[in-house]
Design an enzyme around this catalytic site. Structure first.
Site, mmCIF file in Angstrom:
data_model
loop_
_atom_site.group_PDB
_atom_site.id
_atom_site.type_symbol
_atom_site.label_atom_id
_atom_site.label_comp_id
_atom_site.label_asym_id
_atom_site.label_seq_id
_atom_site.Cartn_x
_atom_site.Cartn_y
_atom_site.Cartn_z
ATOM 1 N N LYS A 124 0.871 -1.187 0.000
ATOM 2 C CA LYS A 124 0.000 0.000 0.000
ATOM 3 C C LYS A 124 0.897 1.222 0.000
ATOM 4 O O LYS A 124 2.045 1.161 0.449
ATOM 5 C CB LYS A 124 -0.881 0.020 1.257
ATOM 6 N N ASP A 164 -6.813 3.989 -4.864
ATOM 7 C CA ASP A 164 -7.530 3.770 -3.603
ATOM 8 C C ASP A 164 -8.249 5.098 -3.352
ATOM 9 O O ASP A 164 -8.453 5.879 -4.301
ATOM 10 C CB ASP A 164 -6.549 3.404 -2.478
ATOM 11 N N GLY A 236 -20.515 6.739 1.199
ATOM 12 C CA GLY A 236 -19.572 7.271 0.229
ATOM 13 C C GLY A 236 -20.261 7.554 -1.093
ATOM 14 O O GLY A 236 -21.440 7.222 -1.297
ATOM 15 N N PHE A 237 -19.501 8.204 -2.001
ATOM 16 C CA PHE A 237 -20.021 8.390 -3.367
ATOM 17 C C PHE A 237 -18.878 8.319 -4.365
ATOM 18 O O PHE A 237 -18.948 8.832 -5.470
ATOM 19 C CB PHE A 237 -20.801 9.713 -3.490
ATOM 20 N N GLY A 238 -17.765 7.684 -3.968
ATOM 21 C CA GLY A 238 -16.592 7.566 -4.848
ATOM 22 C C GLY A 238 -16.703 6.364 -5.772
ATOM 23 O O GLY A 238 -17.790 5.830 -5.994
ATOM 24 N N ASN A 239 -15.563 5.961 -6.264
ATOM 25 C CA ASN A 239 -15.507 4.893 -7.257
ATOM 26 C C ASN A 239 -16.159 3.584 -6.787
ATOM 27 O O ASN A 239 -16.909 2.937 -7.526
ATOM 28 C CB ASN A 239 -14.031 4.663 -7.632
ATOM 29 N N VAL A 240 -15.898 3.212 -5.536
ATOM 30 C CA VAL A 240 -16.403 1.939 -5.030
ATOM 31 C C VAL A 240 -17.926 1.996 -4.862
ATOM 32 O O VAL A 240 -18.653 1.089 -5.291
ATOM 33 C CB VAL A 240 -15.694 1.568 -3.706
ATOM 34 N N ALA A 241 -18.413 3.085 -4.252
ATOM 35 C CA ALA A 241 -19.854 3.267 -4.059
ATOM 36 C C ALA A 241 -20.561 3.298 -5.414
ATOM 37 O O ALA A 241 -21.631 2.704 -5.588
ATOM 38 C CB ALA A 241 -20.116 4.566 -3.294
ATOM 39 N N TRP A 242 -19.950 3.963 -6.369
ATOM 40 C CA TRP A 242 -20.505 4.070 -7.732
ATOM 41 C C TRP A 242 -20.711 2.680 -8.360
ATOM 42 O O TRP A 242 -21.807 2.354 -8.834
ATOM 43 C CB TRP A 242 -19.556 4.941 -8.568
HETATM 44 O O1 2IT Z 1 -7.911 -1.837 -1.336
HETATM 45 C C1 2IT Z 1 -7.744 -2.313 -2.470
HETATM 46 O O2 2IT Z 1 -7.808 -3.530 -2.691
HETATM 47 C C2 2IT Z 1 -7.452 -1.388 -3.554
HETATM 48 N N1 2IT Z 1 -7.401 -0.189 -3.311
HETATM 49 C C3 2IT Z 1 -7.153 -1.901 -4.939
HETATM 50 C C4 2IT Z 1 -5.726 -2.310 -5.054
HETATM 51 C C5 2IT Z 1 -5.279 -2.714 -6.440
HETATM 52 O O3 2IT Z 1 -4.079 -2.987 -6.567
HETATM 53 O O4 2IT Z 1 -6.085 -2.770 -7.370
#
Ligand code: 2IT
Length: 447
Positions: A124, A164, A236-242
């Protein structure tokens, strides 16, 4: 191995690293019993080695803002574990980023990546840079300055960052452009989450949310339930929530809430396709305000300042924002309002008290490292396409993602089924991920 003793040692060594200590505690608690049935793990000090990152890079990032003022941030890359593959994991740009936060995320990533069935180690990185209120030009200059330091630490067979929180397609583009200039190589495999015309995988932007819903479907099916017609609260409303909203809608669920740092937007009739598209506009604006949804869709979305998504009655809660975003009190409020399932999509989105409450009150719960693994899994598929210099169709990627999420669910069931037939998904995910990494470390000797 005694969790208590190891935690006492880590607390003394890393005082104040609360997120890191919380993540380690959760994993150690769930693997302790299995671990102690393997004296070869104890002899090789697997746990003592696994809780420490392989290495941490820390660097200064200096850039110039639109007013011509010099700004300084701190950048990090934590290469946590490479037992089963090259270091892999996202970059987080957020004002609250600390080594503790990235250590917790790198530690979690190691087990998550092990669950994906793909050969990826854990890492990370990120910076305390705050994208809120920044212009595109400022974001570009920051990304370029960040890569000026990072590029020496990464490589397609060494360490492969991705996005992320605060790092999406736009940022990956700026980062890749600078990497290419520095390395003088068109090495697409060095980053994932790229644009689809220059090596990115179709469906990577959607993958975390889609994968989370596929996992939720598997979990509900195992419990004899169906997502159709369920009310879903998303934070949230970012990429993951979307991505989660798109798939929830497609599967016949009704998304009744999304949220932001400013409050919650309730949508009694459910989110629409148009509103989901608007989430992308909100993300690109760098305003970090969910209220903008209510302003844009009056009569459909209703904003309440200072409230969380968990205040809106729902069947299924999907935390999609940040660690520790769901407290024990939130869990109690959810239950009181009729919620019966929580699939954690954000990394460590639920506080330990909330998880405990869910597990002891008959609420189905699955942890982030299983639920959200579709994101990094699709990054793994992007790496494969890059290595072969080809591009798969959306259908191919989606089929593979389906297979991976099903297999992650099966691993949880295999290692987490309790004597009464219920599944402890926290235990299942942690043991399955741990066993794979531990075995690989053992086979590779004391290094
Ligand atoms: O928390 C995660 O798994 C991510 N932010 C994606 C990490 C990635 O290498 O696609």
């Amino acid at each position: 191995m005694k969790t208590k003793d190891i935690m006492a040692r880590l607390q003394a060594k890393y005082p104040g690293e609360s997120e890191y200590l919380q993540a380690v505690q959760e994993v150690l608690e769930s693997i302790e019993e299995v671990y102690n049935q393997h004296p070869e793990f104890e002899r090789a000090k697997i746990v003592e080695r696994m809780v420490e990152p392989d290495r941490i890079f820390t660097f200064r990032v200096t850039w110039v803002d639109d007013q011509g003022e010099v700004q300084t941030n701190t950048g990090y890359r934590i290469q946590f574990n490479s037992a089963i593959g090259p270091y892999k994991g996202g970059l987080r740009f957020h004002r609250a980023v600390t080594p503790s936060m990235l250590k917790f995320l790198g530690f979690e990533q190691t087990f998550k990546n092990a669950l994906t069935t793909l050969p990826m180690g854990g890492a990370k990185g990120g910076s305390d840079f705050d994208p809120k209120g920044k212009t595109d030009a400022e974001i570009m200059r920051f990304c370029q300055a960040f890569m000026l330091e990072l590029w020496q630490c990464i490589g397609p067979d060494q360490d492969i960052p991705a996005g992320d929180v605060g790092v999406g397609g736009r940022e990956i583009g700026f980062l890749y452009g600078m990497y290419k200039k520095l390395a003088r190589e068109y090495n697409t495999g060095v980053l994932t989450g790229k644009g689809s015309t220059w090596g990115g995988s179709i469906l990577r932007p959607e993958a975390t949310g889609f994968g989370a819903l596929y996992f939720t479907q598997n979990l509900l099916h195992h419990a004899g339930k169906d997502i159709k017609g369920c009310k879903v609260a998303v934070s949230g409303f970012g990429n993951v929530a979307w991505g989660a909203c798109i798939k929830a809608l497609e599967l016949g669920a009704k998304v009744v809430a999304i949220s932001g740092p400013d409050g919650v937007c309730a949508m009694p009739e459910g989110i629409t396709k148009e509103m989901i598209d608007y989430m992308l506009v909100m993300r690109a604006s760098n305003r970090d305000r969910v209220e903008d949804m209510a302003t844009r869709f009056p009569g459909q979305a209703f904003f309440t300042a200072g409230k969380k998504a968990w205040s809106v009655p729902c069947d299924i809660a999907l935390p999609c924002a940040f660690q520790n975003e769901l407290s024990e009190d939130d869990a109690k409020e959810l239950k009181a309002n009729g919620c019966w399932c929580c699939c954690e999509v954000s990394n460590m989105g639920c506080q330990p008290g909330a998880i405990h409450f869910f597990q002891h009150n008959g609420i189905l719960f699955a942890p982030g490292k299983a639920v959200n693994a579709g994101g990094v899994a699709t990054s793994g598929l992007e790496m494969t396409q890059n290595a072969e210099h080809i591009s798969w169709s959306g259908k191919e990627v989606d089929e593979k993602l389906h297979f991976i999420m099903k297999s992650i669910h099966e691993q949880c069931v295999k290692f987490g089924t309790q004597p009464d037939g219920s599944v402890d998904y926290v235990k299942g995910a942690n043991i399955a991920g741990f066993m794979k990494v531990a075995q690989a470390m053992l086979e590779q000797g004391t290094i």
